[in-house]
Design a protein around this motif. Structure first.
Motif, PDB file in Angstrom:
ATOM      1  N   ASN A 215     -11.156   1.971  -0.720  1.00  0.00           N
ATOM      2  CA  ASN A 215     -11.383   0.538  -0.922  1.00  0.00           C
ATOM      3  C   ASN A 215     -12.792   0.195  -0.431  1.00  0.00           C
ATOM      4  OD1 ASN A 215     -11.472  -2.235  -0.763  1.00  0.00           O
ATOM      5  ND2 ASN A 215      -9.477  -2.462   0.226  1.00  0.00           N
TER       6      ASN A 215
ATOM      7  N   GLY B   2      -0.634  -4.663   6.787  1.00  0.00           N
ATOM      8  CA  GLY B   2      -0.632  -3.991   5.489  1.00  0.00           C
ATOM      9  C   GLY B   2       0.454  -4.459   4.535  1.00  0.00           C
TER      10      GLY B   2
ATOM     11  N   HIS C 220      -9.487  -4.787  -8.458  1.00  0.00           N
ATOM     12  CA  HIS C 220      -9.933  -4.347  -7.130  1.00  0.00           C
ATOM     13  C   HIS C 220      -9.214  -3.053  -6.775  1.00  0.00           C
ATOM     14  CE1 HIS C 220     -11.014  -4.134  -3.033  1.00  0.00           C
ATOM     15  NE2 HIS C 220      -9.848  -4.525  -2.553  1.00  0.00           N
TER      16      HIS C 220
ATOM     17  N   TRP D  75       0.544  11.619   3.200  1.00  0.00           N
ATOM     18  CA  TRP D  75       0.840  10.190   3.467  1.00  0.00           C
ATOM     19  C   TRP D  75      -0.168   9.300   2.749  1.00  0.00           C
ATOM     20  CZ3 TRP D  75      -1.031   5.534   4.916  1.00  0.00           C
ATOM     21  CH2 TRP D  75      -0.117   4.550   5.274  1.00  0.00           C
TER      22      TRP D  75
ATOM     23  N   ASN E 299      -5.343   0.003  -3.567  1.00  0.00           N
ATOM     24  CA  ASN E 299      -4.143   0.827  -3.468  1.00  0.00           C
ATOM     25  C   ASN E 299      -3.615   1.051  -4.891  1.00  0.00           C
ATOM     26  OD1 ASN E 299      -1.392   1.627  -3.213  1.00  0.00           O
ATOM     27  ND2 ASN E 299      -1.391   0.843  -1.117  1.00  0.00           N
TER      28      ASN E 299
ATOM     29  N   ARG F  50      -0.776   1.840  -5.884  1.00  0.00           N
ATOM     30  CA  ARG F  50       0.546   1.244  -6.120  1.00  0.00           C
ATOM     31  C   ARG F  50       0.415  -0.239  -6.490  1.00  0.00           C
ATOM     32  NH1 ARG F  50       4.229   1.494  -1.519  1.00  0.00           N
ATOM     33  NH2 ARG F  50       2.418   1.642  -0.167  1.00  0.00           N
ATOM     34  N   ILE F  51      -0.562  -0.929  -5.870  1.00  0.00           N
ATOM     35  CA  ILE F  51      -0.796  -2.346  -6.213  1.00  0.00           C
ATOM     36  C   ILE F  51      -1.330  -2.435  -7.643  1.00  0.00           C
ATOM     37  CG2 ILE F  51      -2.204  -4.397  -5.703  1.00  0.00           C
ATOM     38  CD1 ILE F  51      -2.213  -3.551  -2.755  1.00  0.00           C
TER      39      ILE F  51
ATOM     40  N   THR G  10      -2.652  11.672  10.896  1.00  0.00           N
ATOM     41  CA  THR G  10      -2.353  11.262   9.533  1.00  0.00           C
ATOM     42  C   THR G  10      -2.218  12.514   8.675  1.00  0.00           C
ATOM     43  OG1 THR G  10      -2.994   9.753   7.749  1.00  0.00           O
ATOM     44  CG2 THR G  10      -4.770  11.028   8.745  1.00  0.00           C
TER      45      THR G  10
ATOM     46  N   ARG H   2      -5.257   4.616  12.499  1.00  0.00           N
ATOM     47  CA  ARG H   2      -4.885   5.265  11.231  1.00  0.00           C
ATOM     48  C   ARG H   2      -4.403   4.254  10.189  1.00  0.00           C
ATOM     49  NH1 ARG H   2       0.948   8.308  12.176  1.00  0.00           N
ATOM     50  NH2 ARG H   2       2.152   6.427  12.635  1.00  0.00           N
TER      51      ARG H   2
ATOM     52  N   CYS I 228     -13.037  -8.690  -0.213  1.00  0.00           N
ATOM     53  CA  CYS I 228     -12.832  -7.823  -1.391  1.00  0.00           C
ATOM     54  C   CYS I 228     -12.879  -8.598  -2.710  1.00  0.00           C
ATOM     55  CB  CYS I 228     -11.514  -7.076  -1.276  1.00  0.00           C
ATOM     56  SG  CYS I 228     -11.405  -6.075   0.204  1.00  0.00           S
TER      57      CYS I 228
ATOM     58  N   ARG J  19       0.941   6.862  -0.341  1.00  0.00           N
ATOM     59  CA  ARG J  19       0.997   5.417  -0.075  1.00  0.00           C
ATOM     60  C   ARG J  19      -0.126   4.628  -0.733  1.00  0.00           C
ATOM     61  NH1 ARG J  19       5.016   3.825   3.872  1.00  0.00           N
ATOM     62  NH2 ARG J  19       6.109   5.769   4.274  1.00  0.00           N
ATOM     63  N   THR J  20      -1.266   5.303  -1.022  1.00  0.00           N
ATOM     64  CA  THR J  20      -2.437   4.540  -1.481  1.00  0.00           C
ATOM     65  C   THR J  20      -3.110   5.105  -2.737  1.00  0.00           C
ATOM     66  OG1 THR J  20      -4.123   5.794  -0.266  1.00  0.00           O
ATOM     67  CG2 THR J  20      -2.996   4.050   0.947  1.00  0.00           C
TER      68      THR J  20
END
Ligand code: UT7
Length: 319
Positions: A276, A211, A246, A33, A249, A251-252, A29, A152, A113, A37-38
């Motif tokens: 998370n 995911g 929550h 990345w 991520n 991006r969420i 990883t 990963r 979660c 991405r997160t």
């Protein structure tokens, strides 16, 4: 009937920090990345002997101290966790004993979660109706123990921690409303499909996640349930002083805030430092924003969660 109101918050993070660079040296990883991405840069991981109830007790003590409440006043303990110390007794009962609380009810809530949102919603009903006078709600997880550290796709995402709140009865909100949802038909997109039977682990004891499917669902349902909570109480997104979602991520989180028309500076995020932490993520973020003075009396705050089950929900409150 009245309302319930949060009168104190607390949180706890294990000492050990695992950075993306640490992971880079162990699996295929990269920091680039994971961050792109997160939004995650690091996460805390509990020490070998540290249990969910140990994290919970540290967070609970801080919340009780902030609330000015002693063990003799607590008459309801709800622990939201996916990683209980043992099959039974519940982590809430173990916490009750560790805190020296001797009366009332104690039980766990399992909504992964979304667990803290579920637990807070249940406690709200007990306190608002007068069935409980003083409730302790904790989200606590050692999620690192459910991870295959060679996978990963999942191991870079999660961390350990705990957050807690103390609730008391109030004549005015406090909590305006809570809204809970689930769709058991989507259980397969995020799960730990293992259990204990006949003295052995049956099934897969590690997190499995589709995911992209979870991502799409999260963006949709977080938007839907924020609209639901705001409309139910006659508010709109821009009315919010703070959005505490929550932390899975970035991006969420950003996509949800944008849909709600909540400016980014009014969104509480901890995902970069905590990853998370499942049921602990919302109370950890809430405690951070209360303690550093961002959340002030009179502020309108929306808490939201989404997780395995699939489950999702919201709590809208006046601080
Ligand atoms: O708390 C419950 C809620 N959980 C969530 O909200 C999680 C929701 N899902 C997500 O946050 C995102 O879907 C992830 C962060 C998990 C994944 O991001 P993505 O942009 O959806 O990536 P992907 O799964 O589509 O994978 C893209 C590529 C794949 O490679 P190929 O097949 O395109 O060659 C993966 O193998 O990225 C690869 N990949 C990685 N590469 C480097 C997956 N994980 C990693 C990694 N490092 N850790």
């Amino acid at each position: 009937m009245g309302y319930s109101k949060i009168i104190g918050t607390g949180s706890y993070l294990p000492e050990r920090v695992v950075t993306n660079c640490d992971l880079e040296s162990r699996i295929d990883t990269s920091d680039e990345w994971i961050v792109s991405r997160t939004g995650i840069e690091a996460r805390h991981v509990a020490a070998d002997g540290e249990l969910t109830s140990d994290l919970a007790v540290a967070a609970a003590r801080r919340a009780m101290e902030a609330a000015g409440v002693g063990p003799d006043e607590i008459d309801l303990i709800i622990v939201a966790t996916t990683t209980p110390d043992m099959v039974f007794p519940s982590t809430a009962c173990i916490l009750q004993s560790k805190l020296g609380v001797t009366g009332g009810a104690a039980f766990d809530v399992q909504a992964v979660c979304t667990g803290f949102i579920y637990g807070l919603s249940v406690a709200d009903k007990f306190v608002a109706t007068g069935q409980s006078k003083c409730a302790l709600v904790v989200g606590a997880e050692v999620f690192s123990r459910l991870l295959d550290w060679n996978d990963r796709k999942t191991c870079v995402l999660f961390g350990d921690g705990a957050g807690a709140v103390v609730l008391k009865h109030a004549e005015a909100p406090g909590i305006y409303s809570t809204h809970l949802h689930s769709d058991g038909n989507l259980g397969h997109i995020l799960r730990v499909a293992g259990g204990i039977a006949h003295g052995q682990v049956r099934g897969n004891p590690f997190v499995e996640m589709d995911g992209p499917a979870v991502f799409k669902l999260a963006v949709r349902v977080l938007d839907e349930c924020s609209r639901e909570a705001l409309a139910h109480n006659g508010f709109e997104g821009p009315d919010l002083d703070w959005f505490v979602p929550h932390q899975a991520n970035l991006r969420i989180i950003n996509a949800t805030a944008d849909k709600m028309r909540v400016p980014r500076e009014r969104v509480v995020t901890t995902v970069a430092r905590h990853g998370n932490t499942s049921a602990a993520s919302v109370p950890l973020a809430l405690d951070g924003a209360v303690r550093d003075g961002r959340i002030q009396p009179g502020h309108l705050v929306l808490l939201e969660g989404v997780g395995g089950g699939m489950t999702w929900g919201s709590v809208l409150l006046r601080w």
